[in-house]
Enzyme design. Structure first.
Site, PDB file in Angstrom:
ATOM      1  N   GLY A  62       0.817  -1.205   0.000  1.00  0.00           N
ATOM      2  CA  GLY A  62       0.000   0.000   0.000  1.00  0.00           C
ATOM      3  C   GLY A  62       0.848   1.251   0.000  1.00  0.00           C
ATOM      4  N   PRO A  63       0.211   2.407  -0.211  1.00  0.00           N
ATOM      5  CA  PRO A  63       0.943   3.675  -0.236  1.00  0.00           C
ATOM      6  C   PRO A  63       1.594   3.963   1.118  1.00  0.00           C
ATOM      7  CG  PRO A  63      -1.287   3.926  -1.114  1.00  0.00           C
ATOM      8  CD  PRO A  63      -1.224   2.586  -0.481  1.00  0.00           C
ATOM      9  N   PRO A  64       2.555   4.882   1.149  1.00  0.00           N
ATOM     10  CA  PRO A  64       3.203   5.225   2.426  1.00  0.00           C
ATOM     11  C   PRO A  64       2.204   5.834   3.407  1.00  0.00           C
ATOM     12  CG  PRO A  64       4.495   6.035   0.557  1.00  0.00           C
ATOM     13  CD  PRO A  64       3.190   5.558   0.012  1.00  0.00           C
ATOM     14  N   GLY A  65       2.364   5.491   4.677  1.00  0.00           N
ATOM     15  CA  GLY A  65       1.564   6.100   5.732  1.00  0.00           C
ATOM     16  C   GLY A  65       0.197   5.501   5.945  1.00  0.00           C
TER      17      GLY A  65
ATOM     18  N   GLY B 137      -0.503   2.518   7.266  1.00  0.00           N
ATOM     19  CA  GLY B 137      -0.602   1.708   8.477  1.00  0.00           C
ATOM     20  C   GLY B 137      -0.066   0.303   8.352  1.00  0.00           C
ATOM     21  N   LYS B 138       0.831   0.019   7.406  1.00  0.00           N
ATOM     22  CA  LYS B 138       1.370  -1.333   7.244  1.00  0.00           C
ATOM     23  C   LYS B 138       2.209  -1.738   8.461  1.00  0.00           C
ATOM     24  CE  LYS B 138       3.369  -0.206   3.368  1.00  0.00           C
ATOM     25  NZ  LYS B 138       2.881   1.183   3.242  1.00  0.00           N
ATOM     26  N   THR B 139       3.120  -0.868   8.847  1.00  0.00           N
ATOM     27  CA  THR B 139       3.962  -1.169  10.009  1.00  0.00           C
ATOM     28  C   THR B 139       3.138  -1.174  11.287  1.00  0.00           C
ATOM     29  OG1 THR B 139       5.794  -0.075   8.855  1.00  0.00           O
ATOM     30  CG2 THR B 139       6.084  -0.519  11.192  1.00  0.00           C
TER      31      THR B 139
ATOM     32  N   GLU C 235      -6.542  33.509  -8.985  1.00  0.00           N
ATOM     33  CA  GLU C 235      -7.319  32.643  -8.098  1.00  0.00           C
ATOM     34  C   GLU C 235      -8.819  32.825  -8.330  1.00  0.00           C
ATOM     35  OE1 GLU C 235      -5.843  30.390  -6.591  1.00  0.00           O
ATOM     36  OE2 GLU C 235      -3.804  31.142  -6.777  1.00  0.00           O
TER      37      GLU C 235
ATOM     38  N   HIS D   3      -9.809  30.596 -11.186  1.00  0.00           N
ATOM     39  CA  HIS D   3     -10.037  29.205 -10.758  1.00  0.00           C
ATOM     40  C   HIS D   3     -11.422  29.055 -10.144  1.00  0.00           C
ATOM     41  CE1 HIS D   3      -6.127  27.617 -11.594  1.00  0.00           C
ATOM     42  NE2 HIS D   3      -5.482  28.429 -10.757  1.00  0.00           N
TER      43      HIS D   3
END
Length: 646
Positions: free
Chosen positions: A234-237, A239-241, A458, A461
């Site tokens: 999955g992408p960084p950050g 929650g894998k760890t 701005e 936009h």
């Protein structure tokens, strides 16, 4: 028993005392071995020659060609002038002590003057020469470099044996030992699955793996086998760890944790040796779990980017890992967890069933999961009643779990900076602005002309996005400099799983509204649209080359999901196709630019009104647009995110 322990306890002798004793002996010998007897009184060469002319000197001893020792006659010692130079009582075997001693300059000149006085006065003074040597001092000086080298070697060996690497891993002779940290029942790991919000599917599969180890008979009784490994992707950050940490807290079995880079070493064969030692320890403590974080450090596909033609040390480590996970000798009750955000570069042999039987995709959280994550991170924060987790979840689509934790921490810091007792809703909004746009720089020097250009940019936009059906709804517009941008517009884009061509085109048109406003109002453009151009160019290229949304190129994609195309030197299409792709990308962007210009020309008066209000207030919100343009014709609702435009 305690008395016996005290009796048997021998005093420890520090090695530093031994080093200090050796140094003291060396200094003592060096200082005192040169002259055991007393030295004579100091005199000068001129006085010496006076004594010599008077016949008071019996013998002159020249030492090492730079120093003279003077011995007086017995009659001269009785004179009052030489009372201070009388020789003391000597110790046995100490040698004869001189009456005077002095150092002279050039030996040749001294000898000439000495010989001249002796011959002129017909003296019987004896002149002899002597070379004194400090035997012990010279010996110790010769020995000193070897002592220093041995001492430094012992010091390094002791530091390496007692230092990093978790004991055996740090020793020079155990460099091939595993560096894994062991977490077991004796190690306090406070993280549990209760601390992991969202990620329901991933949590369910991870919990099942923990259940395999707790109750293996429940699954093996039916003939099934416990999975060998699970890969968290999955992408960084996301929650894998954190999931792996929760496994360590819940499993109640030995949990070995290390990073893929821990296997990497400059010495050949060390990585493979550490893999063997890791699995040996895990098998000895089975059932157990091994967690390898950032496994792409050693698991990259073999044969790629290896231009030297030699066998890579990293490949040796990977080969050993493949063998240990599912080789000839199968491991029992050892499950391998691994995490990576680069699954596309991993070796196919590592990804096959039997090694990593399961691939658990840990995606960015949706709005419901973001609400749960906010609830977890808001537990330790003192917040007031204005904080609504549903509102915060809508404001942060695309945020990972780590980003949400950062928002909560930043909100607490902002509240503390303003001397508040509680963290409020506005603090969280300011934290989101701070993270997405950067820190406000109100003291940044901006000329009136630049400020006016930024305001119309701005406002362009905001106007285009308000009048297009599929463009993201606006939250606020500011011309206060933030980070590297002079102004920004915040949007809440819809969280879509499938994007249609008209939706992408509307987003591109809104992104080009800033430059189009400069063209309509000032009849000239500037460099302020850099981030806009970068965004629309990537979108247009993706439409043509990845998603097959171009009629001229057709239903083709040049996207390689395996990620191996980055190692190639050739394009997957011909030069003629490359020209068509470039022309199609340019046509798409220019068409949307012309569309934005037409929209702004039709609503030029409202654009000017909005820009002037922005110049006055510096920050405007959705309510200001409704006053000028009326209700949105497409009933846009806040759906949840932030997007910055320069």
């Amino acid at each position: 028993m305690s008395n016996n322990k005290n009796i048997n306890k021998k005093p420890k002798i520090s090695s530093y005392w031994i080093y200090a004793l050796i140094l003291a002996i060396f200094l003592f010998v060096n200082i005192f071995s040169g002259g055991m007897g007393s030295t004579g009184a100091q005199t000068t060469p001129s006085q010496f020659f006076e004594y010599l002319e008077e016949g008071d000197i019996e013998r002159v001893q020249i030492v090492n060609k730079r120093e003279a020792k003077v011995f007086l006659t017995s009659d001269a010692e009785k004179k009052d002038i030489h009372k201070t130079a009388s020789r003391p009582q000597l110790l046995p075997m100490s040698g004869q002590t001189a009456n005077y001693q002095f150092e002279f300059g050039d030996l040749q000149n001294f000898e000439n003057r000495l010989g001249e006085i002796i011959s002129t006065n017909e003296l019987t003074t004896v002149v002899n020469y002597e070379t004194e040597q400090n035997v012990w001092g010279d010996f110790l000086l010769t020995l000193l470099p070897f002592v220093l080298i041995i001492g430094v070697w012992i010091f390094i060996m002791r530091r390496m044996s007692s230092g990093g690497g978790g004991g055996a891993g740090g020793q020079i002779f155990n460099i091939g030992k595993s560096k894994a940290k062991l977490f077991d029942q004796n190690t306090e790991v406070k993280t549990t699955f209760m601390d992991v919000a969202g990620l329901e599917g991933a949590k369910e599969e991870i919990q099942e793996i923990v259940d395999f180890l707790k109750k293996p008979d429940k699954y093996t009784s039916l003939g099934g086998k416990i999975p060998k490994g699970a890969l968290l992707v999955g992408p960084p950050g996301t929650g894998k760890t954190l999931l792996a940490r929760a496994v360590a807290g819940e499993a109640k079995v030995p949990f070995f944790s290390l990073s893929g880079s821990d296997f990497v070493e400059m010495f050949v064969g060390v990585g493979a040796s550490r893999v063997r030692d890791l699995f040996k320890q895990a098998k000895e403590k089975s059932p157990s779990i091994i967690f390898i974080d950032e496994i792409d450090a050693i698991g990259r596909a073999r044969g790629k980017s290896n231009f030297s033609g030699s066998n890579d040390e990293r490949e040796n480590t990977l080969n050993q890992l493949l063998t240990e996970m599912d080789g000839f000798g199968t491991n029992t009750n050892v499950i391998v967890l691994a995490a990576t955000n680069r699954a596309d570069v991993l070796d196919k042999a590592l990804m096959r069933a039997g090694r990593f039987d399961r691939q658990i995709f840990v995606d960015l959280p949706d709005i419901r999961e973001r609400k749960e994550i906010f609830e977890v991170h808001l537990r330790p924060i003192k917040k007031d009643d204005s904080v609504d987790t549903k509102f915060l979840a809508r404001q942060t689509p695309g945020f990972s779990g780590a980003d949400i934790a950062n928002v909560c921490n930043e909100a607490a810091l902002i509240a503390a900076r303003n001397d508040k007792k509680f963290v409020g809703r506005q603090d969280f909004l300011d934290a989101v602005d701070r993270i997405v746009g950067g820190l406000e720089k109100k003291n940044k020097i901006v000329t009136p002309e630049e400020k006016r250009a930024v305001a119309y940019h701005e406002a362009g936009h905001a106007t285009v996005s308000w009048l297009l059906e599929h463009a993201a709804p606006l939250v606020k517009v500011t011309i206060v400099p933030r980070g590297r941008s002079l102004g920004a517009a915040w949007y809440l884009p819809e969280e879509r799983l499938i994007v249609r061509p008209e939706q992408m085109l509307d987003e591109m048109c809104a992104a080009l509204g800033g430059r189009a406003a400069e063209q309509v109002i000032f009849d000239e453009i500037s460099t302020g649209a850099l981030s806009d151009l970068e965004k629309v160019t990537k979108q247009a290229r993706a439409m043509v080359t990845i998603y097959g949304l171009s009629e001229k190129v057709g239903n083709l994609t040049y996207y390689d999901s395996s990620g191996q195309s980055e190692y190639g030197f050739t394009k997957p299409y011909s030069e003629q196709t490359a020209e068509i792709i470039d022309r199609e990308i340019s046509d798409i962007i220019e068409a949307q630019y012309d569309r934005a210009v037409n929209i702004l020309e039709k609503n030029k008066d409202k654009l000017i009104q909005l820009a002037e209000e922005l110049l006055e207030k510096e920050v405007i919100f959705k309510d200001n647009l409704e006053k000028i343009f009326g209700k949105s014709p497409f009933n846009k609702e806040e759906r949840g995110s932030l997007d910055e435009e320069e």
